[in-house]
Motif scaffolding. Structure first.
Motif, PDB file in Angstrom:
ATOM      1  N   THR A  40       0.831  -1.206   0.000  1.00 53.37           N
ATOM      2  CA  THR A  40       0.000   0.000   0.000  1.00 53.37           C
ATOM      3  C   THR A  40       0.865   1.255   0.000  1.00 53.37           C
ATOM      4  O   THR A  40       0.569   2.235  -0.705  1.00 53.37           O
ATOM      5  N   ALA A  41       1.942   1.235   0.787  1.00 57.07           N
ATOM      6  CA  ALA A  41       2.848   2.385   0.824  1.00 57.07           C
ATOM      7  C   ALA A  41       3.463   2.644  -0.550  1.00 57.07           C
ATOM      8  O   ALA A  41       3.532   3.788  -1.004  1.00 57.07           O
ATOM      9  N   VAL A  42       3.898   1.590  -1.218  1.00 58.65           N
ATOM     10  CA  VAL A  42       4.484   1.728  -2.546  1.00 58.65           C
ATOM     11  C   VAL A  42       3.445   2.263  -3.537  1.00 58.65           C
ATOM     12  O   VAL A  42       3.754   3.090  -4.400  1.00 58.65           O
ATOM     13  N   ALA A  43       2.224   1.796  -3.422  1.00 55.67           N
ATOM     14  CA  ALA A  43       1.175   2.238  -4.336  1.00 55.67           C
ATOM     15  C   ALA A  43       0.893   3.732  -4.200  1.00 55.67           C
ATOM     16  O   ALA A  43       0.595   4.410  -5.174  1.00 55.67           O
ATOM     17  N   VAL A  44       1.021   4.254  -2.978  1.00 56.62           N
ATOM     18  CA  VAL A  44       0.655   5.646  -2.728  1.00 56.62           C
ATOM     19  C   VAL A  44       1.781   6.611  -3.095  1.00 56.62           C
ATOM     20  O   VAL A  44       1.543   7.659  -3.716  1.00 56.62           O
ATOM     21  N   VAL A  45       3.028   6.289  -2.729  1.00 60.30           N
ATOM     22  CA  VAL A  45       4.117   7.258  -2.912  1.00 60.30           C
ATOM     23  C   VAL A  45       5.241   6.755  -3.802  1.00 60.30           C
ATOM     24  O   VAL A  45       6.187   7.501  -4.089  1.00 60.30           O
ATOM     25  N   GLY A  46       5.197   5.509  -4.226  1.00 64.69           N
ATOM     26  CA  GLY A  46       6.279   4.984  -5.038  1.00 64.69           C
ATOM     27  C   GLY A  46       7.285   4.211  -4.210  1.00 64.69           C
ATOM     28  O   GLY A  46       7.089   3.964  -3.020  1.00 64.69           O
ATOM     29  N   ALA A  47       8.388   3.859  -4.840  1.00 65.05           N
ATOM     30  CA  ALA A  47       9.366   2.955  -4.227  1.00 65.05           C
ATOM     31  C   ALA A  47      10.358   3.711  -3.358  1.00 65.05           C
ATOM     32  O   ALA A  47      11.501   3.946  -3.744  1.00 65.05           O
ATOM     33  N   ILE A  48       9.929   4.109  -2.177  1.00 68.21           N
ATOM     34  CA  ILE A  48      10.822   4.752  -1.215  1.00 68.21           C
ATOM     35  C   ILE A  48      11.529   3.661  -0.419  1.00 68.21           C
ATOM     36  O   ILE A  48      10.897   2.855   0.249  1.00 68.21           O
ATOM     37  N   GLY A  49      12.847   3.653  -0.482  1.00 65.20           N
ATOM     38  CA  GLY A  49      13.608   2.567   0.110  1.00 65.20           C
ATOM     39  C   GLY A  49      14.218   2.889   1.456  1.00 65.20           C
ATOM     40  O   GLY A  49      14.333   4.047   1.857  1.00 65.20           O
ATOM     41  N   PHE A  50      14.593   1.841   2.160  1.00 65.79           N
ATOM     42  CA  PHE A  50      15.422   1.853   3.368  1.00 65.79           C
ATOM     43  C   PHE A  50      14.724   2.312   4.637  1.00 65.79           C
ATOM     44  O   PHE A  50      15.289   2.176   5.721  1.00 65.79           O
ATOM     45  N   VAL A  51      13.523   2.876   4.562  1.00 66.21           N
ATOM     46  CA  VAL A  51      12.824   3.256   5.790  1.00 66.21           C
ATOM     47  C   VAL A  51      12.500   2.009   6.616  1.00 66.21           C
ATOM     48  O   VAL A  51      12.659   1.996   7.837  1.00 66.21           O
ATOM     49  N   GLY A  52      12.049   0.956   5.934  1.00 64.76           N
ATOM     50  CA  GLY A  52      11.739  -0.291   6.626  1.00 64.76           C
ATOM     51  C   GLY A  52      12.958  -0.973   7.204  1.00 64.76           C
ATOM     52  O   GLY A  52      12.829  -1.837   8.089  1.00 64.76           O
ATOM     53  N   LEU A  53      14.141  -0.632   6.726  1.00 63.71           N
ATOM     54  CA  LEU A  53      15.382  -1.189   7.272  1.00 63.71           C
ATOM     55  C   LEU A  53      15.864  -0.387   8.473  1.00 63.71           C
ATOM     56  O   LEU A  53      16.252  -0.949   9.504  1.00 63.71           O
ATOM     57  N   ILE A  54      15.849   0.931   8.359  1.00 62.64           N
ATOM     58  CA  ILE A  54      16.449   1.789   9.381  1.00 62.64           C
ATOM     59  C   ILE A  54      15.557   1.922  10.616  1.00 62.64           C
ATOM     60  O   ILE A  54      16.037   1.854  11.751  1.00 62.64           O
ATOM     61  N   ALA A  55      14.244   2.124  10.413  1.00 60.21           N
ATOM     62  CA  ALA A  55      13.345   2.419  11.533  1.00 60.21           C
ATOM     63  C   ALA A  55      13.392   1.360  12.642  1.00 60.21           C
ATOM     64  O   ALA A  55      13.473   1.716  13.823  1.00 60.21           O
ATOM     65  N   PRO A  56      13.337   0.046  12.332  1.00 58.44           N
ATOM     66  CA  PRO A  56      13.395  -0.939  13.420  1.00 58.44           C
ATOM     67  C   PRO A  56      14.696  -0.890  14.216  1.00 58.44           C
ATOM     68  O   PRO A  56      14.685  -1.127  15.433  1.00 58.44           O
TER      69      PRO A  56
END
Length: 346
Positions: free
Chosen positions: A263-279
């Protein structure tokens, strides 16, 4: 302190230390401040009091259109998308028990991107409405996650095999998106390329209506499985000995992660590394217990993407640099650092 969640008559509780509660409260306060700070910042600085008045429907004046139709939706979308990516990343890292796992690293975001680009290139101009783009992206992410799991299976799935195969799949998906853009018309290619850069430019209230229910329904749902995630960190055999239904819980958690990322990709596109850094930042703040870690990852992810978007649209004005450029600029070195730190486990 034990927060309690109930789902279908089943109660899930998890311990939260006072220090964890305070830090979560501070993160939440930072997110609420971002809701006001985001609409205030731009080429024209608007006083936060005026922003609050407009948000609550009591403000008037020439800045109403700027805030309500541009800056406020953009701020809320960045926070919601960042939260979705943060939760998706922490679930994925917990399920595969690998700190290198993230939706964009192991190809889930790539699958969503391929499906979304194919939709924009071949279906968006037909009788199929653009509102079906999130469905296409989620379907692509789900199919890619199934393929990844099948290819990584060899008498079980080891974390390192899952990550290495995922990196390969991500590269293939990137090549697929590039091929579709090159082979499509100039108009479709321009639209697809703009979407693929991962920008929150042009965010609207419709995007918020898509992201809000997904984040605020699936995040508490993920918290129900926090005790299962804690048990899974000791290995499958130990988790099953503690009463965890591994296959059911793993499938459900992966489904939550895929839907959030898709859903995130569908709304704003392929934004990378947030799912890696945040945790990883969340672990430093609240520890490794998933009861607080899931919530902290959502809040940290929201703040990370918000900061990237504010930087993108203010520092380089009038050029609106895609937020994905900044997340990649921070995330790529961080990924290399994780590889170096975990080199003895590879």
């Amino acid at each position: 302190m034990k927060p309690v969640l109930t789902f279908r008559g089943k109660t899930a509780s998890f311990k939260m230390e006072k220090r964890m509660v305070w830090r979560l409260a501070l993160l939440l306060a930072a997110v609420l401040c971002a809701c006001v700070l985001g609409p205030s910042l731009g080429n024209k600085i608007i006083h936060p009091i005026e922003v609050i008045q407009i948000m609550f429907g009591t403000g008037t004046g020439g800045d109403y259109f700027i805030i309500n139709n541009s800056r406020l939706p953009r701020t809320l979308v960045s926070l919601l998308v960042g939260a979705a990516l943060g939760v998706s990343g922490v679930i994925l890292q917990g399920v595969v028990r690998n700190p290198l796992a993230a939706p964009d690293i192991i190809g889930i975001t790539g699958g969503a991107s391929v499906a979304a680009i194919a939709f924009l290139t071949y279906a968006a101009g037909s009788s199929v409405g653009i509102k079906w783009l999130p469905v296409a992206a989620i379907t692509g992410a789900l199919l890619m996650s199934i393929l990844l799991y099948v290819l990584a299976w060899k008498k079980g799935v080891t974390p390192i095999r899952l990550v290495l195969i995922g990196i390969g799949i991500a590269a293939i998906m990137s090549a697929g998106t590039t091929f579709m853009i090159v082979a499509s018309s100039s108009v479709a290619a321009g639209q697809a390329y703009l979407w693929l850069t991962g920008s929150i430019y042009g965010a609207s209230w419709e995007d918020i209506y898509i992201m809000f229910p997904v984040v605020f329904l699936l995040t508490p749902f993920a918290l129900v499985f926090s005790k299962s995630l804690n048990a899974q960190q000791f290995g499958d055999d130990t988790a099953e000995g503690l009463g965890v239904r591994m296959q059911r819980d793993r499938f459900t958690l992966l489904f939550i992660s895929v839907v959030l990322a898709g859903t995130a990709v569908a709304v704003v596109g392929a934004i990378g590394f947030v799912g890696l850094i945040a945790p990883h930042i969340a672990r430093v703040l609240v520890g490794r217990t998933f009861g607080g870690l899931i919530t902290a990852s959502a809040l940290v992810g929201a703040l990370l993407l918000f900061a990237a978007d504010v930087t993108a649209r203010t520092i380089f004005y009038p050029i609106d640099v895609p937020a994905g450029v900044f997340t990649a600029g921070v995330g790529a070195p961080f990924f290399l650092y994780l590889l170096y730190r975990n080199r003895n486990q590879l």
